[in-house]
Design an enzyme around this catalytic site. Structure first.
Site, short mmCIF file in Angstrom:
data_model
loop_
_atom_site.label_atom_id
_atom_site.label_comp_id
_atom_site.label_asym_id
_atom_site.label_seq_id
_atom_site.Cartn_x
_atom_site.Cartn_y
_atom_site.Cartn_z
N HIS A 26 1.06 5.11 -1.48
CA HIS A 26 0.34 5.96 -0.51
C HIS A 26 1.20 6.40 0.67
O HIS A 26 0.70 6.49 1.79
CB HIS A 26 -0.90 5.23 -0.01
CG HIS A 26 -1.96 5.04 -1.06
ND1 HIS A 26 -2.64 6.10 -1.61
CD2 HIS A 26 -2.44 3.93 -1.66
CE1 HIS A 26 -3.51 5.63 -2.51
NE2 HIS A 26 -3.40 4.32 -2.57
N CYS A 72 -7.87 -2.06 -4.58
CA CYS A 72 -6.46 -1.67 -4.39
C CYS A 72 -5.56 -2.90 -4.49
O CYS A 72 -4.54 -2.87 -5.17
CB CYS A 72 -6.26 -1.03 -3.01
SG CYS A 72 -6.74 0.69 -2.93
N CYS A 129 0.86 -1.20 0.00
CA CYS A 129 0.00 0.00 0.00
C CYS A 129 0.89 1.24 0.00
O CYS A 129 0.61 2.23 -0.67
CB CYS A 129 -0.89 0.04 1.24
SG CYS A 129 -1.87 -1.43 1.55
#
Lengths: 201, 269
Positions: B182, B230, B178
């Site tokens: 991010h 995602c 992730c």
């Protein structure tokens, strides 16, 4: 007493690294329980290699640099450079490949061509204004860095395995994992380093 | 009407934050303007209404409604519940996010089968998801409330820690976690802005705008859907719906957003 202290040390270590008794971390074991294979995305994709394990540390500054350099060196040793010693392919094919962000998801098939994903993160040819900014701009790459063979080889190596030069970089290891072929990587090198490429106009 | 005004106020402020954030980036500004325009009548409201009716309808083998469902603030209390989730529930002895908790209630009160409920939680053009309608209703009842995800229970702490480890877990053919996309400010993938979910400001802005109506899909999307897609793009295998890992990751992200005003349901491109 000493044994107790030692155990305490081990436990403290275990809790910070979240490692279980075996070699697999608690988080890896949890993920393998909670994720399942879908299409081409097999659950084995959750298995980590040493680079992935080290680069999963939330605070990378806490990882000794020597450890990072050692892994980088090992990754560099595994790069397969073209046997013919030529690095420049066709920049036009490279541009098409750079545009393509598909491939390797569970909604793709084994036949889905795997794209270079380059524009997801980099500015490259000036005509394409839809580019990401996770990676540095590659516009005028050759013009700025020069068109030498050493530069071509370096670019080839970085596309083949970015982690060999910057261990925890966001960029995938396209050649290392077999996502892109030697010919495709040469085309991308040409996009960056052919003086005729729009990148260098 | 009041709800509508509130939504448009929230979207306008989001839009303005977005514009200041992306100065000199006209495409992003255009998207924000579009979002602002649509915000005046977020189609999510239709899903909220469906969900409100579903909540009160007697259904399932036990022919009961969800009106006695405890979302953490007591049986039947929906107002403000989402802004305090995920949280530890004593009856199930685990941390649950909204979707897990709704399933727990649907099993316990209505007699549905959990495995059956988990099979098709996400809507498509031809399939309306009950779960997503219920989610729309419940989250809409937290609009304007401060995010206050509890962190005192040991299992809540453990979920946060596990979620953080998952956030940074790099794997798959492209080594993505992730954090790959991010964990930096002002980054984009192609033209899409990427929130920095490791910073309070970034995660507050992002988390409080989900679940959301997705204009490009004409569908309402839950938070479990957000995580699922995602992971697809991360080139991971598929996370099992409402599994411990997805709840833990949600705990991490929701807790990072604590203190911000919940603005959802949002509206996305």
């Amino acid at each position: 007493m000493k044994a107790k202290l030692m155990m305490g040390g081990v436990l403290a270590l275990a809790s910070t690294c979240l490692f279980a008794a075996g070699s697999e971390s608690v988080v890896a074991a949890r993920l393998k329980t909670d994720f399942h294979t879908k299409g081409i995305a097999k659950v084995e994709r959750l298995d980590q290699d040493p680079v992935q394990i080290l680069c999963s540390t939330p605070d990378l500054d806490s990882v000794p640099q020597a450890q990072q350099f050692a892994l980088e060196k090992q990754q560099r040793a595994e790069i397969k450079y073209p046997a013919d010693g030529k690095y420049l392919g066709d920049w036009k094919k490279g541009e098409i490949l750079a545009q393509d962000g598909r491939g390797n998801t569970w909604s793709d098939t084994p036949e889905t061509p795997i794209g270079g994903n380059c524009y997801n993160c980099h500015r490259i040819s000036p005509q394409e204004i839809s580019f990401g900014t996770i990676g540095p701009s590659l516009y005028q790459y050759g013009k700025k860095k020069g068109y030498t063979e050493a530069r071509q080889k370096e670019a080839y190596g970085r596309i083949y395995n970015s982690k060999a030069f910057n261990l925890c970089a966001p960029m995938p290891r396209f050649g290392h994992v077999g996502a892109l072929t030697e010919a495709q990587i040469k085309d991308l090198v040409a996009l960056l380093l052919d003086p005729e490429s729009p990148v260098n106009k | 009407m009041k709800g509508r005004l509130l939504i448009s106020a929230a979207v306008v402020s989001l839009g303005m934050a977005g514009m200041a954030w992306s100065q000199g980036n006209s495409a992003t500004a255009e998207i924000e303007k579009y979002r602002e325009m649509l915000g005046d009548g977020n189609p999510a409201e239709l899903f909220e209404m469906d969900g409100e009716a579903l909540w009160a309808t007697a259904r399932g083998p036990k022919n009961a409604s969800l009106q006695k469902c405890d979302l953490g603030l007591g049986a039947g209390v929906v107002k403000g519940a989402y802004a305090q989730m995920p949280r530890y529930f004593a009856d199930s002895d685990k941390v649950e996010d909204l979707e897990s908790r709704l399933m727990t209630c649907m099993v316990k009160l209505q007699g549905f089968d959990r495995a059956e409920l988990s099979k098709k939680p996400f809507g498509t053009a031809n399939y309306k998801s009950d779960m997503e309608a219920l989610v729309a209703y419940v989250v809409g009842q937290s609009r304007g409330m401060p995010m206050a995800v509890p962190t005192a229970h040991p299992k809540e702490k453990a979920a946060f820690e596990l979620g953080k480890q998952i956030f940074f877990y790099r794997a798959g053919p492209y080594d993505f976690s992730c954090a790959t996309c991010h964990a930096m400010t002002d980054a984009r993938i192609r033209m899409q802005d990427l929130p920095d979910l490791t910073s309070p400001a970034g995660s507050q802005r992002a988390y409080t705008s989900w679940p959301a109506y997705r204009v490009s899909q004409s569908l309402f999307r839950s938070f479990q859907w957000r995580l699922n897609d995602c992971f697809r793009q991360q080139r991971f295998p598929e996370p099992t719906y409402a599994s411990e890992s997805t709840i833990a990751l949600t705990s991490y992200l929701a807790t990072m957003a604590n203190g911000a005003t919940y603005q959802g349901p949002g509206i996305k491109r």
